[in-house]
Design an enzyme around this catalytic site. Structure first.
Site, mmCIF file in Angstrom:
data_model
loop_
_atom_site.group_PDB
_atom_site.id
_atom_site.type_symbol
_atom_site.label_atom_id
_atom_site.label_comp_id
_atom_site.label_asym_id
_atom_site.label_seq_id
_atom_site.Cartn_x
_atom_site.Cartn_y
_atom_site.Cartn_z
ATOM 1 N N TYR A 1 -1.208 9.341 -5.571
ATOM 2 C CA TYR A 1 -1.699 9.055 -6.927
ATOM 3 C C TYR A 1 -0.829 7.961 -7.574
ATOM 4 O O TYR A 1 0.286 7.684 -7.138
ATOM 5 C CB TYR A 1 -1.674 10.338 -7.761
ATOM 6 C CG TYR A 1 -2.167 10.152 -9.182
ATOM 7 C CD1 TYR A 1 -3.491 9.791 -9.426
ATOM 8 C CD2 TYR A 1 -1.311 10.324 -10.261
ATOM 9 C CE1 TYR A 1 -3.938 9.601 -10.721
ATOM 10 C CE2 TYR A 1 -1.750 10.141 -11.556
ATOM 11 C CZ TYR A 1 -3.069 9.774 -11.793
ATOM 12 O OH TYR A 1 -3.514 9.572 -13.066
ATOM 13 N N THR B 1 1.099 7.571 -10.034
ATOM 14 C CA THR B 1 2.458 7.780 -10.540
ATOM 15 C C THR B 1 3.435 8.244 -9.456
ATOM 16 O O THR B 1 4.619 8.436 -9.750
ATOM 17 C CB THR B 1 2.463 8.831 -11.666
ATOM 18 O OG1 THR B 1 1.982 10.078 -11.138
ATOM 19 C CG2 THR B 1 1.586 8.388 -12.822
ATOM 20 N N LYS B 2 2.957 8.448 -8.241
ATOM 21 C CA LYS B 2 3.808 9.026 -7.197
ATOM 22 C C LYS B 2 4.817 8.006 -6.663
ATOM 23 O O LYS B 2 4.753 6.816 -6.948
ATOM 24 C CB LYS B 2 2.940 9.574 -6.058
ATOM 25 C CG LYS B 2 2.047 10.746 -6.463
ATOM 26 C CD LYS B 2 2.841 11.908 -7.022
ATOM 27 C CE LYS B 2 2.028 13.204 -7.125
ATOM 28 N NZ LYS B 2 0.966 13.158 -8.122
ATOM 29 N N ASN B 3 5.754 8.495 -5.833
ATOM 30 C CA ASN B 3 6.818 7.644 -5.305
ATOM 31 C C ASN B 3 6.258 6.447 -4.546
ATOM 32 O O ASN B 3 6.846 5.363 -4.556
ATOM 33 C CB ASN B 3 7.741 8.446 -4.395
ATOM 34 C CG ASN B 3 8.377 9.613 -5.111
ATOM 35 O OD1 ASN B 3 8.455 9.638 -6.333
ATOM 36 N ND2 ASN B 3 8.827 10.609 -4.359
#
Length: 379
Positions: A177, A179-181
């Site tokens: 997604y 916002t993920k790393n």
């Protein structure tokens, strides 16, 4: 404003997308196969298969593991609701047990107490990128002949004794997604050392087709395929991932040092030998002078992104308070979640607040955040 999240998207991602566009092959294909191979190598598993998002990765993995209606799957309530929902989507029963007050992760001692003859699996969630005690959890699973699905949707790059999370359980699910790393906007992937499980997952995500493809189908399946257009972004992001995690760990270490002697703040603890990927940095607030919500407001007024993440744990969400309305409730007996008390998860929910720690947060930004938090506390 220092935002709470900001993905790194550069020329590498743009060029990768253009190459796929120019090829004319947009659907899942060789670019996705390359992402699967390289991500599995990064995590340390033999196999991986991409999906449309982290939720479908969890669902596909559970289905491939053979979870059936009425089966119980033990998990944490202090997580994004998809962790629990994917269990319920299969007609299985989420069994919530409380978390450790310091790590925010599922408490292994409580897992063992929650096991019944209907228990088939454990789903530990590496919350905020912080590794669960996988050694204990795998020992419990082995003792009771249970399957383990790691929800690693927030934990790309986190490790325990140098071994990456997502390689401990029978399978793991990651999210890509925004916002993920590492991100593909939307996307997910299942990792495993079990070839048969991955072959089942491939069939589930592709309308029940077998290895030979074509229009022969062997079970009910879905369309959870990832486009090569999306996987191309993932390949570029995977190159960035080690540096992203390193930067997030540096920012978290600076916060930990600054808050170490601040009695009102208790950062999330990490178990011995582990390294969090710090997808989220969210300390708990213990103050008589300022509430958690007022702290968030104060930070936002000073142009610093802040929020509570899981203020309402899963068992307190209307989804589970009204579980009798879920379609499977006509056939499966669910607990009365309204009677469930999980005080640690509920307390963390009311005390934690997230501050910016992502890879685009600079050392100067970190200092500004620290100064503003301390100012809010009257220090």
């Amino acid at each position: 404003m220092i935002p709470i999240a900001k993905p790194i998207i550069g020329e590498e991602e743009r060029e990768a997308v253009l190459r796929v566009l120019d090829s004319g092959m947009l659907a899942e294909g060789k670019v996705s196969r390359e992402l699967e191979e390289r991500f599995a190598r990064y995590i340390g598993t033999k196999y991986a298969t991409v999906t449309t998002n982290g939720t479908t990765a969890l669902f596909t993995a559970l289905d491939a593991m053979g979870i059936q209606p009425g089966d119980e799957v033990i998990t944490t309530p202090f997580t994004f609701i998809a962790s629990a929902n994917t269990i319920a989507m299969l007609g299985a029963v989420p069994v919530f047990v409380d978390v450790d007050p310091d790590t925010y992760n599922i408490d292994p001692d409580l897992i063992e107490k929650a096991i019944t003859e209907k228990t088939k699996a454990i789903m530990p969630v590496h919350i905020f990128g912080n590794p669960c005690d996988m050694k204990r959890i795998m020992e419990i699973a082995e003792d009771h002949d249970l399957l383990v699905l790691e929800d690693a949707c927030q934990a790309h790059g986190a490790t325990i004794d140098g071994k990456k999370v997502g390689s401990f359980g029978h399978a793991a699910a990651f999210s890509f997604y925004a916002t993920k790393n590492m991100t593909t906007g939307e996307g997910g992937i299942v990792t495993s050392d079990d070839e048969e499980l991955i072959e089942h997952a491939k069939m589930i995500k592709n309308h029940g087709r077998g290895k030979q493809g074509g229009y022969s189908h062997f079970r009910i399946g879905y369309n959870y395929r990832m486009m090569d257009l999306v996987s191309a972004i993932g390949l570029a992001q995977l190159e960035r991932l080690p540096k992203i995690v390193e930067t997030q760990q540096r920012n978290a270490a600076a916060y930990d040092k600054a808050f170490a002697d601040v009695d009102e703040l208790k950062p999330q603890a990490v178990i011995s030998g582990a390294k969090s990927a710090y997808h989220v940095y969210a300390p708990r607030l213990f103050s008589d002078k300022i509430s958690r919500d007022d702290m968030i407001t104060f930070l936002r007024e000073h142009d610093i992104g802040a929020r509570s993440v899981y203020a309402l744990p899963c068992h307190k969400q209307d989804t589970y308070l009204n579980i009798d309305k879920w379609r499977w409730a006509s056939f499966v007996k669910y607990p009365d979640y309204s009677q469930l008390s999980l005080p640690v998860s509920e307390d963390i929910g009311q005390r934690h607040f997230q501050i910016p720690s992502h890879a685009q947060v600079t050392p100067a930004d970190v200092e500004r955040v620290i100064e503003t938090v301390l100012k809010a506390l009257g220090r």
